[in-house]
Structures are given as C-alpha cells and as structure tokens.
Design an enzyme around this catalytic site. Structure first.
Site, mmCIF file in Angstrom:
data_model
loop_
_atom_site.group_PDB
_atom_site.id
_atom_site.type_symbol
_atom_site.label_atom_id
_atom_site.label_comp_id
_atom_site.label_asym_id
_atom_site.label_seq_id
_atom_site.Cartn_x
_atom_site.Cartn_y
_atom_site.Cartn_z
ATOM 1 N N SER A 48 0.840 -1.201 0.000
ATOM 2 C CA SER A 48 0.000 0.000 0.000
ATOM 3 C C SER A 48 0.876 1.252 0.000
ATOM 4 O O SER A 48 1.626 1.505 0.938
ATOM 5 C CB SER A 48 -0.914 0.007 1.223
ATOM 6 O OG SER A 48 -1.497 1.290 1.336
ATOM 7 N N HIS A 71 -1.177 -1.285 -4.216
ATOM 8 C CA HIS A 71 -2.452 -0.861 -3.630
ATOM 9 C C HIS A 71 -2.455 0.661 -3.452
ATOM 10 O O HIS A 71 -1.535 1.225 -2.850
ATOM 11 C CB HIS A 71 -2.605 -1.571 -2.278
ATOM 12 C CG HIS A 71 -3.898 -1.357 -1.581
ATOM 13 N ND1 HIS A 71 -5.016 -2.142 -1.796
ATOM 14 C CD2 HIS A 71 -4.264 -0.451 -0.637
ATOM 15 C CE1 HIS A 71 -6.000 -1.733 -1.011
ATOM 16 N NE2 HIS A 71 -5.567 -0.697 -0.301
ATOM 17 N N ASP A 115 -4.584 3.836 -2.031
ATOM 18 C CA ASP A 115 -5.672 4.224 -1.140
ATOM 19 C C ASP A 115 -6.153 5.631 -1.439
ATOM 20 O O ASP A 115 -5.406 6.596 -1.273
ATOM 21 C CB ASP A 115 -5.183 4.179 0.320
ATOM 22 C CG ASP A 115 -5.011 2.757 0.805
ATOM 23 O OD1 ASP A 115 -6.005 2.013 0.776
ATOM 24 O OD2 ASP A 115 -3.884 2.404 1.197
ATOM 25 N N MET A 143 -8.717 8.463 -0.312
ATOM 26 C CA MET A 143 -9.562 8.866 0.824
ATOM 27 C C MET A 143 -10.070 10.286 0.603
ATOM 28 O O MET A 143 -9.345 11.120 0.048
ATOM 29 C CB MET A 143 -8.746 8.829 2.118
ATOM 30 C CG MET A 143 -8.134 7.470 2.407
ATOM 31 S SD MET A 143 -7.365 7.445 4.040
ATOM 32 C CE MET A 143 -6.557 5.848 3.987
ATOM 33 N N HIS A 146 -8.215 1.403 -4.089
ATOM 34 C CA HIS A 146 -9.171 1.224 -2.995
ATOM 35 C C HIS A 146 -9.821 2.576 -2.698
ATOM 36 O O HIS A 146 -9.192 3.456 -2.116
ATOM 37 C CB HIS A 146 -8.385 0.682 -1.775
ATOM 38 C CG HIS A 146 -9.192 0.520 -0.531
ATOM 39 N ND1 HIS A 146 -8.600 0.328 0.700
ATOM 40 C CD2 HIS A 146 -10.537 0.511 -0.311
ATOM 41 C CE1 HIS A 146 -9.548 0.204 1.621
ATOM 42 N NE2 HIS A 146 -10.729 0.324 1.035
ATOM 43 N N MET A 168 -11.997 4.914 -0.722
ATOM 44 C CA MET A 168 -12.670 5.142 0.562
ATOM 45 C C MET A 168 -13.317 6.516 0.454
ATOM 46 O O MET A 168 -12.874 7.494 1.068
ATOM 47 C CB MET A 168 -11.638 5.078 1.702
ATOM 48 C CG MET A 168 -11.222 3.648 2.021
ATOM 49 S SD MET A 168 -9.662 3.560 2.910
ATOM 50 C CE MET A 168 -8.527 3.619 1.523
ATOM 51 N N MET A 210 -11.680 -5.450 5.278
ATOM 52 C CA MET A 210 -10.889 -4.495 6.060
ATOM 53 C C MET A 210 -10.638 -5.091 7.446
ATOM 54 O O MET A 210 -11.581 -5.442 8.156
ATOM 55 C CB MET A 210 -11.626 -3.160 6.200
ATOM 56 C CG MET A 210 -11.724 -2.341 4.915
ATOM 57 S SD MET A 210 -10.151 -1.984 4.114
ATOM 58 C CE MET A 210 -9.288 -1.053 5.384
ATOM 59 N N GLY A 214 -8.777 4.397 7.080
ATOM 60 C CA GLY A 214 -8.432 5.804 7.279
ATOM 61 C C GLY A 214 -6.946 6.045 7.482
ATOM 62 O O GLY A 214 -6.441 7.078 7.062
ATOM 63 N N PHE A 215 -6.268 5.100 8.103
ATOM 64 C CA PHE A 215 -4.855 5.318 8.419
ATOM 65 C C PHE A 215 -4.055 4.038 8.286
ATOM 66 O O PHE A 215 -4.588 2.953 8.553
ATOM 67 C CB PHE A 215 -4.712 5.860 9.851
ATOM 68 C CG PHE A 215 -5.418 7.170 10.041
ATOM 69 C CD1 PHE A 215 -4.788 8.370 9.720
ATOM 70 C CD2 PHE A 215 -6.734 7.202 10.481
ATOM 71 C CE1 PHE A 215 -5.464 9.580 9.858
ATOM 72 C CE2 PHE A 215 -7.421 8.403 10.622
ATOM 73 C CZ PHE A 215 -6.783 9.605 10.305
ATOM 74 N N GLY A 216 -2.793 4.204 7.899
ATOM 75 C CA GLY A 216 -1.875 3.081 7.907
ATOM 76 C C GLY A 216 -1.365 2.848 9.321
ATOM 77 O O GLY A 216 -1.596 3.656 10.229
ATOM 78 N N ASP A 226 -6.924 -6.096 4.174
ATOM 79 C CA ASP A 226 -6.244 -4.801 4.225
ATOM 80 C C ASP A 226 -6.268 -4.250 5.651
ATOM 81 O O ASP A 226 -7.341 -3.989 6.200
ATOM 82 C CB ASP A 226 -6.974 -3.848 3.268
ATOM 83 C CG ASP A 226 -6.304 -2.489 3.135
ATOM 84 O OD1 ASP A 226 -5.215 -2.286 3.696
ATOM 85 O OD2 ASP A 226 -6.898 -1.630 2.446
ATOM 86 N N GLY A 227 -5.066 -4.074 6.212
ATOM 87 C CA GLY A 227 -4.952 -3.450 7.527
ATOM 88 C C GLY A 227 -4.216 -4.315 8.530
ATOM 89 O O GLY A 227 -4.635 -5.440 8.818
ATOM 90 N N GLY A 228 -3.080 -3.826 8.984
ATOM 91 C CA GLY A 228 -2.342 -4.539 10.024
ATOM 92 C C GLY A 228 -1.671 -5.816 9.562
ATOM 93 O O GLY A 228 -1.350 -6.680 10.378
ATOM 94 N N GLY A 271 0.973 -2.011 4.077
ATOM 95 C CA GLY A 271 1.511 -0.666 3.908
ATOM 96 C C GLY A 271 2.758 -0.455 4.736
ATOM 97 O O GLY A 271 3.890 -0.505 4.240
ATOM 98 N N SER A 272 2.571 -0.248 6.045
ATOM 99 C CA SER A 272 3.726 0.054 6.895
ATOM 100 C C SER A 272 4.723 -1.097 6.927
ATOM 101 O O SER A 272 5.927 -0.870 7.068
ATOM 102 C CB SER A 272 3.270 0.427 8.307
ATOM 103 O OG SER A 272 2.319 -0.493 8.773
#
Ligand code: DX5
Ligand code: ZN
Length: 223
Positions: free
Chosen positions: A9, A33, A35, A37, A66, A68, A139, A144-146, A177-179, A199-200
């Site tokens: 991401s 990916h 994002d 927003m 993606h 959002m 999700m 909203g946030f990485g 997606d996420g974590g 992402g991170s």
C-alpha cells in the site's frame, strides 16, 4: 497471479520519492495498492486521480485502487481512465453496488467490493456468489490510516468469506487490508486471503523490496 500476492500500500511510501519506492518493490510484486480517501467516508485525505495517472505512466504493476469515498459512482470513470486495473468501492458507500460493478466492468476494469470491520458480515454475502465481483476486500482495521493493528475477528471473517466463495464457485480474489505484517500475514493467508495488502510493513521499512520479499517467504510463496 501466484496463489498468494502481496499488494504493497503506497500510503506508507515516501511521497517525495514515490517512484523510487515503487521501483523497490517491482522485482518482487505484481500489485500496487492505492488508497483514495476523501475526508468524508474516512477522516483522512490521500491521493486522487492525477497521482494514479502519473504512477500508471511509470509502472506496469497491477494498480489495485481502494476507494474510501462517499460518492464512488462519480469517480469510477476517472480512475478507470487514469489506469487503475482493479477499482474497489465500499459497500457502505453506495445504494447501487451491482450497477457500480457493471459500470467498472463495462470500462474494462476489475470490480472490487470492500467491507468495513463494523459492518455486519451479511452485507457482503450477496457479492460472494459466482461472477458477482472480481475482488472482495476485507478491512481488518477501521479504514483511514496506515499502521494500525489487525483487528480481532478478522481471521474468522476471512475464513467465513473464503468458505462462501468456494462453496459458490466464485473466483473473486479475497483480499485483506490493515495490520498485515510479519506477525499476521500467515494467519490471514491460512484463513484464505489471497491478496494481502501491506503498507507500513513494506513501505514503512528501509528497504521496501526486501520487506515485501520477506512477507512472500513467510507465506511460502516463491519470489
Ligand atoms: C487503511 C488503508 C490501508 C493501509 C494499510 O485505511 O486502506 O490500505 O495503507 O496500512 P497498514 O498495512 O500499515 O495497516
Ligand atoms: Zn487500502
């Protein structure tokens, strides 16, 4: 597509050196990916059409966009024209999801449907049938946030959607997606996710290419 793919991401990239970061993952990855927003559906702003268009100009990666945003219907065409390959909207953001899927496909693109972790799982069930969608995005954080943590219950949701997709003979790609990081990637893959957004855990690292390669290795996928 390999059995499992990591979709890095871009949200966690250094936007001052965006192509340097994209090129770092290109030898290992097939997807990127993106994002989008709008500050309405989610409390953050990110990239839009011009950035996708510029990345398309310089990269052959599969662009996994993606959205959002509260009004996805107004942006399907611009993102398709900008060069997105997959366009994923949130089921919470439209009253006419099937029309949106048709619109995306009519533009020659793959259509994805995303679901927020607080939305009842049953909202996504109509899309887990054969040919209904090309991608289902689970999700595993509140969008909203990485850099957030993988939410408890995500693995069970992935497994539930995997089972339904298989029972219905759907070939839609199940994405999460996420974590997603070195601690969670295997659990999500074992539960049945095939496209793992990170992402991170990729662009947040000093060497994003090596970080992506490490995630592939953890799920036993060749790089
Ligand atoms: C969050 C975005 C994600 C985000 C993931 O709303 O949709 O794609 O970049 O970031 P990590 O992998 O750091 O949780
Ligand atoms: Zn995302």
């Amino acid at each position: 597509m390999r059995r499992f793919e990591i979709s890095p991401s871009l949200l966690s990239a250094d936007f001052g050196y965006v192509m340097r970061d994209v090129e770092s993952i290109t030898p290992y990855c097939s997807f990127l990916h993106l994002d989008v927003m709008d500050g309405h559906y989610v409390p953050n702003l990110t990239i839009g059409v011009p950035v996708v268009k510029s990345i398309r100009k310089h990269s052959d990666l599969i662009l996994d966009t993606h959205l959002m945003i509260t009004n996805p219907e107004e942006f399907i065409e611009p993102f398709a024209q900008a060069g997105s390959d997959y366009i994923t909207f949130h089921v919470e953001c439209t009253d006419s999801p099937f029309e949106l899927i048709e619109k995306i496909r009519a533009l020659g693109k793959k259509a994805g449907v995303a679901i927020h972790p607080d939305t009842p799982a049953s909202e996504i069930y109509p899309f887990l049938v054969k040919d209904a969608a090309d991608l289902i995005l689970v999700m595993s954080v509140r969008p909203g946030f990485g850099g957030q943590s993988y939410m408890p219950g995500s693995t069970e949701r992935i497994a539930d959607y995997r089972r339904r997709l298989d029972e219905n003979g759907s070939e839609a790609i199940l994405s999460v997606d996420g974590g997603i990081n070195d601690k969670t990637v295997k659990e999500a893959a074992d539960a049945g996710a095939r496209l793992l957004v990170a992402g991170s855990a990729v662009f947040g690292k000093e060497d994003p290419g090596q970080a992506a390669k490490g995630l592939y290795e953890l799920i036993g996928e060749t790089v």
